[in-house]
Every structure is written in C-alpha cells, then in structure tokens.
Scaffold this active site. Sequence first.
Site, mmCIF file in Angstrom:
data_model
loop_
_atom_site.group_PDB
_atom_site.id
_atom_site.type_symbol
_atom_site.label_atom_id
_atom_site.label_comp_id
_atom_site.label_asym_id
_atom_site.label_seq_id
_atom_site.Cartn_x
_atom_site.Cartn_y
_atom_site.Cartn_z
ATOM 1 N N GLY A 11 -3.484 8.421 -5.269
ATOM 2 C CA GLY A 11 -2.749 8.009 -4.066
ATOM 3 C C GLY A 11 -1.645 9.005 -3.735
ATOM 4 O O GLY A 11 -1.434 9.989 -4.446
ATOM 5 N N GLN A 12 -0.933 8.735 -2.659
ATOM 6 C CA GLN A 12 0.125 9.659 -2.207
ATOM 7 C C GLN A 12 1.199 9.858 -3.273
ATOM 8 O O GLN A 12 1.501 10.980 -3.679
ATOM 9 C CB GLN A 12 0.827 9.096 -0.973
ATOM 10 N N ASP A 36 -9.298 -0.808 -13.047
ATOM 11 C CA ASP A 36 -9.321 -1.554 -11.790
ATOM 12 C C ASP A 36 -8.261 -2.645 -11.843
ATOM 13 O O ASP A 36 -8.349 -3.570 -12.651
ATOM 14 C CB ASP A 36 -10.720 -2.166 -11.586
ATOM 15 N N LEU A 37 -7.270 -2.525 -10.986
ATOM 16 C CA LEU A 37 -6.160 -3.485 -11.015
ATOM 17 C C LEU A 37 -6.574 -4.894 -10.580
ATOM 18 O O LEU A 37 -5.814 -5.840 -10.777
ATOM 19 C CB LEU A 37 -5.009 -2.997 -10.128
ATOM 20 N N ALA A 60 -1.628 0.411 -5.549
ATOM 21 C CA ALA A 60 -1.363 -0.827 -4.821
ATOM 22 C C ALA A 60 -2.427 -0.993 -3.751
ATOM 23 O O ALA A 60 -3.095 -0.031 -3.364
ATOM 24 C CB ALA A 60 0.021 -0.787 -4.162
ATOM 25 N N THR A 62 -2.613 -1.070 -0.260
ATOM 26 C CA THR A 62 -1.625 -0.636 0.738
ATOM 27 C C THR A 62 -2.107 -0.774 2.189
ATOM 28 O O THR A 62 -1.406 -0.336 3.107
ATOM 29 C CB THR A 62 -1.216 0.835 0.492
ATOM 30 N N ASP A 102 9.957 -2.104 1.466
ATOM 31 C CA ASP A 102 10.885 -2.749 2.404
ATOM 32 C C ASP A 102 10.241 -3.966 3.078
ATOM 33 O O ASP A 102 10.937 -4.787 3.656
ATOM 34 C CB ASP A 102 11.293 -1.755 3.489
ATOM 35 N N TYR A 125 0.860 -8.500 3.062
ATOM 36 C CA TYR A 125 1.176 -7.385 2.153
ATOM 37 C C TYR A 125 2.558 -7.581 1.540
ATOM 38 O O TYR A 125 2.734 -7.463 0.324
ATOM 39 C CB TYR A 125 1.087 -6.073 2.945
ATOM 40 N N TRP A 150 8.078 3.712 4.371
ATOM 41 C CA TRP A 150 7.527 4.701 5.308
ATOM 42 C C TRP A 150 7.071 5.976 4.549
ATOM 43 O O TRP A 150 7.538 7.085 4.841
ATOM 44 C CB TRP A 150 8.546 5.049 6.376
HETATM 45 N N1 LIG Z 1 2.502 3.881 1.978
HETATM 46 C C1 LIG Z 1 3.675 3.369 2.363
HETATM 47 O O1 LIG Z 1 4.122 3.564 3.514
HETATM 48 C C2 LIG Z 1 4.506 2.586 1.412
HETATM 49 C C3 LIG Z 1 5.714 2.029 1.859
HETATM 50 C C4 LIG Z 1 6.499 1.301 0.961
HETATM 51 C C5 LIG Z 1 6.091 1.143 -0.357
HETATM 52 N N2 LIG Z 1 4.890 1.671 -0.772
HETATM 53 C C6 LIG Z 1 4.492 1.445 -2.153
HETATM 54 O O2 LIG Z 1 4.485 2.700 -2.817
HETATM 55 C C7 LIG Z 1 3.472 2.702 -3.842
HETATM 56 C C8 LIG Z 1 2.574 3.912 -3.667
HETATM 57 O O3 LIG Z 1 1.947 3.823 -2.384
HETATM 58 P P1 LIG Z 1 1.065 5.014 -1.786
HETATM 59 O O4 LIG Z 1 1.459 5.180 -0.368
HETATM 60 O O5 LIG Z 1 1.083 6.190 -2.707
HETATM 61 O O6 LIG Z 1 -0.373 4.326 -1.826
HETATM 62 P P2 LIG Z 1 -1.800 4.970 -1.494
HETATM 63 O O7 LIG Z 1 -1.673 6.388 -1.101
HETATM 64 O O8 LIG Z 1 -2.475 4.000 -0.579
HETATM 65 O O9 LIG Z 1 -2.516 4.934 -2.916
HETATM 66 C C9 LIG Z 1 -2.799 3.714 -3.521
HETATM 67 C C10 LIG Z 1 -3.546 4.002 -4.789
HETATM 68 O O10 LIG Z 1 -3.845 2.724 -5.373
HETATM 69 C C11 LIG Z 1 -5.168 2.764 -5.817
HETATM 70 N N3 LIG Z 1 -5.739 1.423 -5.869
HETATM 71 C C12 LIG Z 1 -5.906 0.536 -4.865
HETATM 72 N N4 LIG Z 1 -6.535 -0.566 -5.319
HETATM 73 C C13 LIG Z 1 -6.764 -0.361 -6.642
HETATM 74 C C14 LIG Z 1 -7.370 -1.105 -7.662
HETATM 75 N N5 LIG Z 1 -7.920 -2.320 -7.433
HETATM 76 N N6 LIG Z 1 -7.420 -0.591 -8.900
HETATM 77 C C15 LIG Z 1 -6.901 0.626 -9.172
HETATM 78 N N7 LIG Z 1 -6.328 1.404 -8.251
HETATM 79 C C16 LIG Z 1 -6.258 0.905 -6.993
HETATM 80 C C17 LIG Z 1 -5.898 3.628 -4.831
HETATM 81 O O11 LIG Z 1 -7.079 4.066 -5.440
HETATM 82 P P3 LIG Z 1 -8.238 4.833 -4.633
HETATM 83 O O12 LIG Z 1 -7.748 6.244 -4.595
HETATM 84 O O13 LIG Z 1 -9.431 4.609 -5.466
HETATM 85 O O14 LIG Z 1 -8.306 4.172 -3.282
HETATM 86 C C18 LIG Z 1 -4.879 4.728 -4.597
HETATM 87 O O15 LIG Z 1 -5.002 5.740 -5.560
HETATM 88 C C19 LIG Z 1 2.770 1.343 -3.711
HETATM 89 O O16 LIG Z 1 3.343 0.433 -4.607
HETATM 90 C C20 LIG Z 1 3.083 0.900 -2.296
HETATM 91 O O17 LIG Z 1 3.044 -0.515 -2.165
HETATM 92 C C21 LIG Z 1 4.111 2.402 0.076
#
Ligand SMILES: NC(=O)c1ccc[n+]([C@@H]2O[C@H](COP(=O)([O-])OP(=O)(O)OC[C@H]3O[C@@H](n4cnc5c(N)ncnc54)[C@H](OP(=O)(O)O)[C@@H]3O)[C@@H](O)[C@H]2O)c1
Length: 295
Positions: A11-12, A36-37, A60, A62, A102, A125, A150
């Site tokens: 993920g990011q 697998d979560l 997560a 997301t 947030d 979410y 964000w």
């Molecule tokens: N994105 C935002 O704007 C944002 C804002 C606030 C907080 N956050 C929080 O920041 C954290 C990181 O977010 P991010 O933006 O990096 O997320 P992301 O780019 O969407 O990456 C999520 C990762 O979670 C993995 N995942 C999803 N379901 C799964 C499962 N069942 N088992 C194992 N892995 C799983 C995905 O795997 P795959 O690669 O296989 O899909 C992906 O690698 C999260 O806690 C998110 O809630 C994000």
Amino acid sequence: MIRILLTGGAGQVGWELRRALAIFGYVVAPTRELLDLASADSIIAAVNSVRPNMIVNAAAYTAVDRAESEPELAMQVNGGAPRILAEQAALHGAALIHYSTDYVFDGRKEQPYREEDLTAPINTYGRTKLAGEHGVAGSGAAHLIFRTSWVYGPRGHNFLLTMLKLGRERKEIKVVNDQFGAPTSARLIAEATAGVVAKTLSDGKLDLNALRNASGLYHLTASGHTTWHGFAQAILLGKSGMAKVLPIPTSAYPTPARRPQNSLLDNAKLERQFGFELPDWKVGLELCLEEVGER
Ligand SMILES: NC(=O)c1ccc[n+]([C@@H]2O[C@H](COP(=O)([O-])OP(=O)(O)OC[C@H]3O[C@@H](n4cnc5c(N)ncnc54)[C@H](OP(=O)(O)O)[C@@H]3O)[C@@H](O)[C@H]2O)c1
C-alpha cells in the site's frame, strides 16, 4: 536489530515503511495471500511464524465509498484485525504501531481536532476504523496509533495521481472546495514513524517500557491546511496544457459515503512527545511531484 512484521507493504504507507524501517532490522512484509487480515487464523499464523518485536499495521480496507456496501468485510479488516494483531503483540511481548484516520470525527468542529475530542464517524469506513482504535487501545499491548489524513504518494490509488491523469485528459476538473484538510504524503508518515521507532530503541533493541510509556493515540499529518480544490490547484500549478480546476461545493459531488467537512488534526501531542516539527503539506507535495517526474 529488531524483527518487524509489516502488513499492507504494497500500500501507499506500507511501501514507504518498507524503505523507512529497514534500518532497524528485519522487515517482513507478507503479501495479502500470506497474511489476510480478514482471517484471524491467517493473522495468528503470520505472527507465530515471524515472531516479531514490533508489528506495524499499515494494511486497511481503504475503499471509503465501497465500505458502505461491504460493511462486514470493512469491519473485519479495520475493526477486528487490529484488535487481533494487538492481542498477538501483547501475547508475544511485541509492540504494535497502527494507523487510523480523521474520518473518526464528524467534521463539525471549527478548529483542528485533538486526540481527546469526541469521535462521531459519519460513514462506515470511519466507524470500522474507530472500532480498530478501540480494539488496539483495549488490548493491553504497548501500542501507538497514528491518525492521519488525505494520504497520497507516488504509487497506488490517490488524489494526486488521479488529478495528474485527469489534468491531462480534460479541459476542466470540478473539485470540492468546502472540505478542509492537510494532504499528507505516505513518505512523511513513514519517516515520522521511523523517527518515533528510533526513540523507542535502546542499543538497537526495542525498549518496550519506553514504548509502553508513550503508548496511545497521536495525530500525525502534514502542517497547514487546504481544500481538495486547493490541493488540486497546487498539484497542477505551473504545468502547461493542464485542465482548469473549478471549485464546487460538496453538495454538487454526491458520494455513497459522506465526508467530514473539517478533517484537520492537531499534531501538537506528537510534536511534544517525540520532538518533531511536521512540515507544511506543500513540502511533501513538491517532493512527491519530483519523485513522479512532474517537477
Ligand atoms: N488513504 C488515505 O487517504 C488515508 C487517510 C487517513 C488514514 N489512512 C490510513 O492509513 C493507513 C494506510 O493507508 P494507505 O493509504 O497506505 O492504504 P492503501 O494504499 O489502500 O493500502 C492498503 C493496503 O492494505 C492491504 N489490505 C487490504 N485488505 C487486506 C486484507 N484483507 N489483508 C491484508 N492486507 C490487506 C492492501 O493490500 P493489496 O495491496 O493486496 O490490496 C494494501 O496493501 C490505513 O490504516 C488507512 O486507514 C489512509
């Protein structure tokens, strides 16, 4: 040297963490097929096999809009899995670092949110992420929960990459200008996490007591603020031949999940506890644009 089990390594934030945490020891980042979560058995097997000193949960569910039609899966991944990871961490004498959002707030406050402010998520979410926070906080594990907002970066699905694509394809892009937040690069989140980890080590080993003393919830975003419209303008600034960015109200862009109007988080607690100053969101933006070859 410590052993770190990292979820969501593709993920990011997870990708950046693989790079930023490597200096501390072994970072094991299983793919979703191996960890697998949505499966408690899979989580427990992974922890037993890696035997980590620290678990970093960057995975997560997301997909904010999709969560409205898949609430059970979203709750398993965002609500149930963090609790199981935290319980496993407690069982193995490991620490847990977890990320939240947030979106646990309703966005009606007029100032940046502080950690102790009342939570009141307005979408599925947000409710699932709040359940995850509670599961971690109640586990007894030494833990840090970083709420961010964000998030964008050079890879994955995010607003910055979407704007760059639409900016080339279209003449005009209409973007919401009445939601306020701080765009936060995945890289900043990972680097701040690494900075915190560095402060919880003693002779290269995890000082669980230090981490236990610092345990809790922290807001971690870039400084400053803008709207999605302001962010889009800054992304496309100075690039010729790009779409014009037009402001619209949220009411003109209906989505399955409601978004909070105010997403701003106050970072003072993190800055005080760990001695950081988090840079303005435009600093991270410029670095990211350079990284994707757009500056
Ligand atoms: N994105 C935002 O704007 C944002 C804002 C606030 C907080 N956050 C929080 O920041 C954290 C990181 O977010 P991010 O933006 O990096 O997320 P992301 O780019 O969407 O990456 C999520 C990762 O979670 C993995 N995942 C999803 N379901 C799964 C499962 N069942 N088992 C194992 N892995 C799983 C995905 O795997 P795959 O690669 O296989 O899909 C992906 O690698 C999260 O806690 C998110 O809630 C994000």
